[in-house]
Design an enzyme around this catalytic site. Structure first.
Site, PDB file in Angstrom:
ATOM      1  N   ARG A 100      15.222  -2.190  -4.261  1.00 13.76           N
ATOM      2  CA  ARG A 100      13.738  -2.067  -5.005  1.00 13.76           C
ATOM      3  C   ARG A 100      14.038  -2.192  -6.425  1.00 13.76           C
ATOM      4  O   ARG A 100      14.863  -1.747  -7.139  1.00 13.76           O
ATOM      5  CB  ARG A 100      13.279  -0.731  -4.676  1.00 13.76           C
ATOM      6  CG  ARG A 100      12.941  -0.511  -3.088  1.00 13.76           C
ATOM      7  CD  ARG A 100      12.544   0.976  -2.885  1.00 13.76           C
ATOM      8  NE  ARG A 100      12.340   1.498  -1.656  1.00 13.76           N
ATOM      9  CZ  ARG A 100      11.416   1.326  -0.838  1.00 13.76           C
ATOM     10  NH1 ARG A 100      10.264   0.867  -1.443  1.00 13.76           N
ATOM     11  NH2 ARG A 100      11.082   1.766   0.351  1.00 13.76           N
ATOM     12  N   LYS A 147       1.804   7.059   4.951  1.00 11.78           N
ATOM     13  CA  LYS A 147       1.209   5.657   4.763  1.00 11.78           C
ATOM     14  C   LYS A 147       0.438   5.353   6.138  1.00 11.78           C
ATOM     15  O   LYS A 147       0.215   4.170   6.539  1.00 11.78           O
ATOM     16  CB  LYS A 147       2.275   4.622   4.402  1.00 11.78           C
ATOM     17  CG  LYS A 147       3.091   4.809   3.253  1.00 11.78           C
ATOM     18  CD  LYS A 147       4.066   3.787   2.740  1.00 11.78           C
ATOM     19  CE  LYS A 147       4.673   3.984   1.507  1.00 11.78           C
ATOM     20  NZ  LYS A 147       5.610   2.991   1.061  1.00 11.78           N
ATOM     21  N   PRO A 157       0.792  -1.268   0.088  1.00  9.61           N
ATOM     22  CA  PRO A 157       0.148   0.077  -0.081  1.00  9.61           C
ATOM     23  C   PRO A 157       0.826   1.274  -0.077  1.00  9.61           C
ATOM     24  O   PRO A 157       1.906   1.364   0.643  1.00  9.61           O
ATOM     25  CB  PRO A 157      -0.840  -0.160   1.312  1.00  9.61           C
ATOM     26  CG  PRO A 157      -1.042  -1.623   1.699  1.00  9.61           C
ATOM     27  CD  PRO A 157       0.438  -2.223   1.062  1.00  9.61           C
ATOM     28  N   GLU A 158       0.493   2.186  -0.855  1.00  7.99           N
ATOM     29  CA  GLU A 158       1.139   3.590  -1.181  1.00  7.99           C
ATOM     30  C   GLU A 158       0.149   4.761  -0.552  1.00  7.99           C
ATOM     31  O   GLU A 158      -0.865   4.186  -0.339  1.00  7.99           O
ATOM     32  CB  GLU A 158       1.676   3.815  -2.528  1.00  7.99           C
ATOM     33  CG  GLU A 158       2.747   2.618  -2.693  1.00  7.99           C
ATOM     34  CD  GLU A 158       3.645   2.841  -3.974  1.00  7.99           C
ATOM     35  OE1 GLU A 158       3.891   4.106  -4.178  1.00  7.99           O
ATOM     36  OE2 GLU A 158       3.877   1.826  -4.686  1.00  7.99           O
TER      37      GLU A 158
END
Length: 261
Positions: free
Chosen positions: A249, A59, A2-3
């Site tokens: 990433r 977040k 989730p961003e």
């Protein structure tokens, strides 16, 4: 993971499901998602309280009650689900909040990488969020320029560092940089005034488009819509996309639209 757009969607779920409602019962089905509070402590603090308007920073989600504040972070797989107390309980429903008016709010999380905290006052909230930078959706241009210009590392690393800007994750960072025509390995401190202006504008535009969707939408005209293709090409120019890893990433960019320097 989730961003910011996802968590803004969770905030809206909380708003529609729980705002103004009294917490009748708290059922902790898995105490592994609780941090610095026991199941008994969470029940004692929240039962009988009324949830106010939820707030989001990056977040993180904050649900005030006029007393203690419930603080949530969704990690990689967390989400909020609104339903009724007699709905079937799913395997990953970790905490159930039964509310007045026949509603039930559920914290559902498969991997349990983050979870729930209880802040007793503003000092507790500040302690939990002290390492968070300004929220990416509300940061103004002057602060945006200041926090990026102070970074020594790459743009991708800076954008995904929550102490620099809160709320951006892997998908958003790649999407924003592609739209701004900036390579992810470009040094943040090397950006010109024109680069910063364009990057800020593309960030704002991307977030404004993603928030209503409740995610980073994999549209055909977006980089996000092609990054996982077997042989991905740039939706703007058709060039083959490059893949690499930066700060652990997976990173995707277009070598033609995002030239070096």
């Amino acid at each position: 993971m989730p961003e910011l757009p996802d968590v803004e969607g969770f905030r809206q779920v909380f708003e529609s499901c729980a705002r103004g409602r009294i917490v009748r019962r708290v059922d902790v089905r898995d105490a592994g998602v609780l941090h610095d509070v026991s199941a008994r402590g969470l029940r004692s603090a929240l039962e009988g309280r009324r949830f106010g308007a939820p707030e989001r920073h990056g977040k993180w989600l904050l649900a005030r009650t006029g007393g203690p504040t419930l603080v949530l972070h969704f990690g990689m797989t967390g989400r909020l689900v609104c339903g009724h107390p007699d709905d079937a309980v799913e395997a990953h429903d970790r905490v159930l909040f039964t509310l007045s008016g026949g509603r039930q709010l559920r914290f559902r999380d498969q991997r349990k990488l983050q979870g729930l905290w209880l802040a007793h006052d503003d000092w507790d909230i500040d302690r939990l969020l002290r390492r968070q930078g300004p929220d990416a959706l509300t940061v103004d241009r002057a602060e945006f320029d200041a926090v990026l210009s102070a970074r020594r590392g790459s743009l991708k690393t800076a954008l995904t560092d929550q102490s620099v800007l809160a709320g951006l994750g892997n998908l958003l960072a790649d999407e924003i940089l592609w739209r701004a025509r900036l390579r992810p390995d470009r040094r943040a401190r090397e950006l010109t005034e024109a680069d910063l202006r364009r990057l800020y504008g593309r960030m704002r535009g991307t977030l404004r488009a993603a928030v209503p969707a409740g995610c980073v939408p994999p549209r055909d005209s977006w980089l996000t819509g092609h990054r996982d293709d077997p042989d991905p090409t740039c939706p703007r120019c058709g060039t083959g996309l490059r893949r690499s890893r930066m700060a652990g990433r997976g990173t995707v960019w277009c070598p033609r639209c995002q030239p070096n320097g």
